[in-house]
Design an enzyme around this catalytic site. Sequence first.
Site, short mmCIF file in Angstrom:
data_model
loop_
_atom_site.label_atom_id
_atom_site.label_comp_id
_atom_site.label_asym_id
_atom_site.label_seq_id
_atom_site.Cartn_x
_atom_site.Cartn_y
_atom_site.Cartn_z
N ASP A 1 2.34 6.21 2.12
CA ASP A 1 1.41 5.11 2.43
C ASP A 1 0.02 5.63 2.07
OD1 ASP A 1 -0.65 3.84 3.98
OD2 ASP A 1 0.87 2.97 5.28
N ASP B 1 0.84 -1.20 0.00
CA ASP B 1 0.00 0.00 0.00
C ASP B 1 0.87 1.25 0.00
OD1 ASP B 1 0.98 -0.31 2.58
OD2 ASP B 1 -0.83 0.50 3.53
N LYS C 1 4.17 2.18 16.14
CA LYS C 1 3.18 3.20 16.49
C LYS C 1 3.25 3.69 17.94
CE LYS C 1 0.40 1.71 12.66
NZ LYS C 1 -0.04 0.43 12.21
#
Length: 333
Positions: free
Chosen positions: A217, A106, A157
């Site tokens: 992304d 992606d 993250k």
Amino acid sequence: MKALLLVGGFGTRLRPLTYTRPKHLLPIANRPHIEHVFDLLRRHGIHEVVLLTSYLGDEFAPMVAAAKERGMAVDVAHEPEPLGTAGGIRNASHLVTGTFLVFNADVLTAADLGAVVEFHNARRALTTIVLTPVEDPSAYGVVPTSADGRVLDFIEKPPRSEAPTNLINAGIYVMEPEVLERIPADKPYSAERELFPGLVAGGERVFATGTHAYWMDIGTPRKFLQANYDALEGAFPTDAVGAGAGAVLADAVVAAPGARIAASARVSCSCLGRDVVIEDGAAVERSVLFGGAVVGNNATVVESIVGEGAVIGAGVSVVGQTVADGSKIQTTQ
Ligand code: GDD
Ligand code: MG
């Protein structure tokens, strides 16, 4: 060298568009995103690809057929239940033949894969991770390294205040086949949360190298739109604009065959799919309209994604929206 492409995610952040198609097939400059990934691979002499599919895996079939026609060798390793980013790689073990590349497919990028493979070989790395700088690393895997490029940690993250660097995992890896033995079989396993932290903790040769090439992304509406603007305006270098994508008009507009724009309409920095109709007095700006979408008289569409066959009614204004396939918008959102 083979490239394994991770394409099995649900694309939740791009719903409702991803209820019926994987995000990797959403159009960037009027071509399915993944074709741009194939272009990058081909430019680097990589003609063997393995698609790691799960969610809506069958949707890739036409693209696979087209790629084969263009001389690519494409295999598919399907996960009936998603196995996670590392589990998906492990699931393709039988197709791996030597040092291989892995892509979060992606990602739209012009990264120099040859330089990455050279770096990997020079370090005799078990795994090499490509890094790219971003402003807010909290939505990504954050990767601190030593001066010679050794990966010191992999923090997926983290809260923004806890990110030790703004260099993040670009979702492009070079791996040696031995990595496959470190991934448990037949159960979900994450590259970012399990495999990489485990390899680093075990003192394995995990290295990272940066790229300053274009990188995006496409996984959220805002970034999907930005990727399209970048392709239209040349920040992402692609010869797709103007080739398969349809006519290029003034103001960074690409229009697929059959698209009709009324003379009194204004369109700028936008991608119009097949048979899109923009009626009298309408204005379309910084938007992506899928095939068959209609923008009615004097309607306005700004910074929006308009799904297949959706109709924006006369006089309606749509700003910053994702409009589902086939919906009819009759009042301003
Ligand atoms: N086959 C398969 N199976 N593919 C999967 C699975 C799975 O279970 N889960 C996710 N994928 C695919 C997605 O379709 C996507 O192409 C890629 O793996 C990455 O998943 P995302 O869901 O898009 O992850 P992300 O964007 O939140 O984070 C990842 O990418 C960032 C870079 O864009 C991580 O790798 C981060 O560390 C990284 O910084
Ligand atoms: Mg992603």
